[in-house]
Design a protein around this motif. Structure first.
Motif, PDB file in Angstrom:
ATOM      1  N   ARG A 175       0.821  -1.206   0.000  1.00 44.78           N
ATOM      2  CA  ARG A 175       0.000   0.000   0.000  1.00 44.78           C
ATOM      3  C   ARG A 175       0.861   1.264   0.000  1.00 44.78           C
ATOM      4  O   ARG A 175       0.539   2.253  -0.679  1.00 44.78           O
ATOM      5  N   VAL A 176       1.966   1.259   0.763  1.00 45.52           N
ATOM      6  CA  VAL A 176       2.788   2.462   0.778  1.00 45.52           C
ATOM      7  C   VAL A 176       3.438   2.678  -0.584  1.00 45.52           C
ATOM      8  O   VAL A 176       3.613   3.826  -1.031  1.00 45.52           O
ATOM      9  N   ALA A 177       3.759   1.597  -1.294  1.00 45.42           N
ATOM     10  CA  ALA A 177       4.288   1.732  -2.656  1.00 45.42           C
ATOM     11  C   ALA A 177       3.241   2.343  -3.579  1.00 45.42           C
ATOM     12  O   ALA A 177       3.542   3.235  -4.387  1.00 45.42           O
ATOM     13  N   LEU A 178       2.011   1.885  -3.475  1.00 45.37           N
ATOM     14  CA  LEU A 178       0.939   2.447  -4.289  1.00 45.37           C
ATOM     15  C   LEU A 178       0.705   3.917  -3.955  1.00 45.37           C
ATOM     16  O   LEU A 178       0.492   4.744  -4.852  1.00 45.37           O
ATOM     17  N   ASP A 179       0.754   4.263  -2.683  1.00 47.04           N
ATOM     18  CA  ASP A 179       0.478   5.635  -2.278  1.00 47.04           C
ATOM     19  C   ASP A 179       1.517   6.611  -2.822  1.00 47.04           C
ATOM     20  O   ASP A 179       1.191   7.757  -3.155  1.00 47.04           O
ATOM     21  N   PHE A 180       2.775   6.177  -2.918  1.00 51.26           N
ATOM     22  CA  PHE A 180       3.820   7.090  -3.370  1.00 51.26           C
ATOM     23  C   PHE A 180       4.165   6.945  -4.856  1.00 51.26           C
ATOM     24  O   PHE A 180       4.604   7.905  -5.481  1.00 51.26           O
ATOM     25  N   LEU A 181       3.946   5.754  -5.430  1.00 50.03           N
ATOM     26  CA  LEU A 181       4.328   5.535  -6.823  1.00 50.03           C
ATOM     27  C   LEU A 181       3.139   5.454  -7.770  1.00 50.03           C
ATOM     28  O   LEU A 181       3.302   5.536  -8.983  1.00 50.03           O
ATOM     29  N   GLY A 182       1.933   5.239  -7.237  1.00 47.06           N
ATOM     30  CA  GLY A 182       0.747   5.254  -8.079  1.00 47.06           C
ATOM     31  C   GLY A 182       0.340   3.891  -8.601  1.00 47.06           C
ATOM     32  O   GLY A 182       1.023   2.877  -8.404  1.00 47.06           O
ATOM     33  N   ALA A 183      -0.780   3.875  -9.309  1.00 45.23           N
ATOM     34  CA  ALA A 183      -1.437   2.625  -9.706  1.00 45.23           C
ATOM     35  C   ALA A 183      -0.840   1.977 -10.955  1.00 45.23           C
ATOM     36  O   ALA A 183      -1.322   0.937 -11.388  1.00 45.23           O
ATOM     37  N   SER A 184       0.203   2.569 -11.538  1.00 40.08           N
ATOM     38  CA  SER A 184       0.799   1.969 -12.738  1.00 40.08           C
ATOM     39  C   SER A 184       1.838   0.900 -12.405  1.00 40.08           C
ATOM     40  O   SER A 184       2.468   0.341 -13.314  1.00 40.08           O
ATOM     41  N   LEU A 185       2.027   0.605 -11.136  1.00 41.96           N
ATOM     42  CA  LEU A 185       3.046  -0.367 -10.733  1.00 41.96           C
ATOM     43  C   LEU A 185       2.794  -1.743 -11.339  1.00 41.96           C
ATOM     44  O   LEU A 185       1.661  -2.211 -11.406  1.00 41.96           O
ATOM     45  N   ARG A 186       3.870  -2.394 -11.748  1.00 42.13           N
ATOM     46  CA  ARG A 186       3.808  -3.782 -12.204  1.00 42.13           C
ATOM     47  C   ARG A 186       4.843  -4.584 -11.425  1.00 42.13           C
ATOM     48  O   ARG A 186       5.787  -4.036 -10.850  1.00 42.13           O
ATOM     49  N   VAL A 187       4.667  -5.884 -11.398  1.00 43.23           N
ATOM     50  CA  VAL A 187       5.570  -6.776 -10.659  1.00 43.23           C
ATOM     51  C   VAL A 187       6.705  -7.213 -11.566  1.00 43.23           C
ATOM     52  O   VAL A 187       6.481  -7.831 -12.612  1.00 43.23           O
ATOM     53  N   ALA A 188       7.933  -6.897 -11.171  1.00 44.98           N
ATOM     54  CA  ALA A 188       9.109  -7.329 -11.923  1.00 44.98           C
ATOM     55  C   ALA A 188       9.635  -8.672 -11.421  1.00 44.98           C
ATOM     56  O   ALA A 188      10.334  -9.388 -12.141  1.00 44.98           O
ATOM     57  N   GLY A 189       9.283  -9.020 -10.198  1.00 47.68           N
ATOM     58  CA  GLY A 189       9.712 -10.298  -9.639  1.00 47.68           C
ATOM     59  C   GLY A 189       9.261 -10.427  -8.197  1.00 47.68           C
ATOM     60  O   GLY A 189       9.023  -9.417  -7.534  1.00 47.68           O
ATOM     61  N   ALA A 190       9.127 -11.657  -7.726  1.00 48.21           N
ATOM     62  CA  ALA A 190       8.700 -11.889  -6.344  1.00 48.21           C
ATOM     63  C   ALA A 190       9.169 -13.251  -5.887  1.00 48.21           C
ATOM     64  O   ALA A 190       9.236 -14.201  -6.682  1.00 48.21           O
ATOM     65  N   VAL A 191       9.500 -13.357  -4.632  1.00 42.83           N
ATOM     66  CA  VAL A 191       9.905 -14.627  -4.033  1.00 42.83           C
ATOM     67  C   VAL A 191       9.147 -14.809  -2.723  1.00 42.83           C
ATOM     68  O   VAL A 191       8.702 -13.844  -2.102  1.00 42.83           O
ATOM     69  N   GLN A 192       9.003 -16.047  -2.322  1.00 44.94           N
ATOM     70  CA  GLN A 192       8.405 -16.358  -1.029  1.00 44.94           C
ATOM     71  C   GLN A 192       9.262 -17.404  -0.337  1.00 44.94           C
ATOM     72  O   GLN A 192      10.067 -18.088  -0.978  1.00 44.94           O
ATOM     73  N   TRP A 193       9.098 -17.514   0.966  1.00 40.48           N
ATOM     74  CA  TRP A 193       9.698 -18.635   1.687  1.00 40.48           C
ATOM     75  C   TRP A 193       8.735 -19.100   2.754  1.00 40.48           C
ATOM     76  O   TRP A 193       7.820 -18.390   3.148  1.00 40.48           O
ATOM     77  N   ARG A 194       8.948 -20.339   3.180  1.00 39.22           N
ATOM     78  CA  ARG A 194       8.043 -20.961   4.150  1.00 39.22           C
ATOM     79  C   ARG A 194       8.827 -21.757   5.172  1.00 39.22           C
ATOM     80  O   ARG A 194       9.859 -22.346   4.856  1.00 39.22           O
TER      81      ARG A 194
END
Length: 314
Positions: A175-194
């Motif tokens: 949400r903080v990324a959206l608030d400062f960078l806007g709704a045009s954001l796209r995902v360049a990459g993501a990782v998860q761990w468990r």
């Protein structure tokens, strides 16, 4: 609707303290569970959520149920003519969030997601500093919200109830990324761990990019040291905020500005972001404010991050 810990500790005291809010009833599937909490707040105890929604004297409901139960009960509340303040995440998929926001708008009802940090004025101070060119042109954002491991029976580790780090702590940096960078954001990459004993993600990271190439690097987790912060890096300096997402009501925020002129500490007054959230919701109900698109954009981005997850690291 429900006797969750967040309701007991934070929201019910805030509702009770609000001058234009009256706690009418507390509902639980187990009436015996609701009774002592209702007695504490001088209101009725109701056995069953359907019974509460059928009560014409109730104008609005607060819904702190597990995330996987949100969509169905939000829809039921809206169809019963109630305004809704729902715990984050509003739902666990963007299509449901979009549909419920449209339903609320069509019925003239308020549907708000309880993401309290957006109602704290420290972030408006950061925005003003950024807009004034204090750090030049924005180049990147780094945000993290991580918390220590809880007991193994916590609902955050249950996949059937919508658990997992992305939906729990990841919502905040997204949400903080959206608030400062806007709704045009796209995902360049993501990782998860468990952790091997849990069927949900217990941590992760995502790299987002806007149309202009400004990046947001996000970290979230449920098995970490505590971290709640973000930093904006620009062409001429940086702005940093600690205790960014869940500051106590008596916390006096500090915004750190570093640029060519040196280091400046901006000290702000303490404020209660939970009380601010309740006041904002009540004002929206009274004014008939329509739902905005923030929760929809957020849900769409979280869906995209989840779809981009590489296989979980172990």
């Amino acid at each position: 609707m429900g006797c969750a810990d967040i309701a007991r500790r934070r929201m019910l005291p805030a509702f009770a303290a609000a001058k234009d809010v009256e706690i009418a009833a507390i509902a639980s599937r187990d009436l015996a569970k609701a009774m002592p909490l209702a007695a504490e707040h001088g209101c009725r105890a109701v056995g069953g959520y359907d019974k509460l929604l059928a009560d014409a004297s109730v104008m609005a409901v607060y819904l702190p149920l597990p995330p996987a139960l949100h969509a169905g009960w939000i829809e039921a509340a809206l169809l019963a003519g109630k305004h809704v303040l729902a715990e984050k995440p509003m739902t666990i998929d963007a299509a449901s969030t979009t549909g419920l926001l449209a339903l609320a708008a069509s019925r003239g009802l308020v549907l708000m997601e309880n993401l309290s940090f957006v109602h704290h004025s420290q972030h408006a101070t950061v925005r003003a500093l950024l807009d004034d060119g204090t750090i030049g042109e924005l180049r990147s954002l780094h945000a993290a919200f991580t918390v220590p491991l809880r007991s193994g029976d916590d609902i955050r580790y249950r996949s059937d109830l919508g658990g997992g780090a992305l939906w729990d702590t990841g919502v905040y940096p997204v949400r903080v990324a959206l608030d400062f960078l806007g709704a045009s954001l796209r995902v360049a990459g993501a990782v998860q761990w468990r952790r091997p004993e849990f069927p949900v993600d217990t941590g992760g990271a995502a790299l987002l990019v806007d149309r202009g190439g400004v990046s947001a690097q996000l970290t979230f987790g449920l098995d970490h040291g505590y971290r709640s912060a973000y930093r904006l890096d620009g062409s001429k300096g940086s702005i940093s905020v600690e205790r960014a997402f869940t500051p106590p009501a008596d916390h006096e925020p500090v915004v750190l500005v570093e640029n060519r002129g040196g280091t400046r500490v901006v000290r702000l007054r303490a404020e209660d972001q939970v009380a601010n959230t309740v006041a904002s919701f009540a004002a929206a109900v009274r004014s008939g404010a329509r739902p905005n698109d923030d929760s929809r954009y957020q849900a769409e981005l979280i869906d995209a991050i989840r779809s981009s997850f590489e296989p979980p690291a172990r």
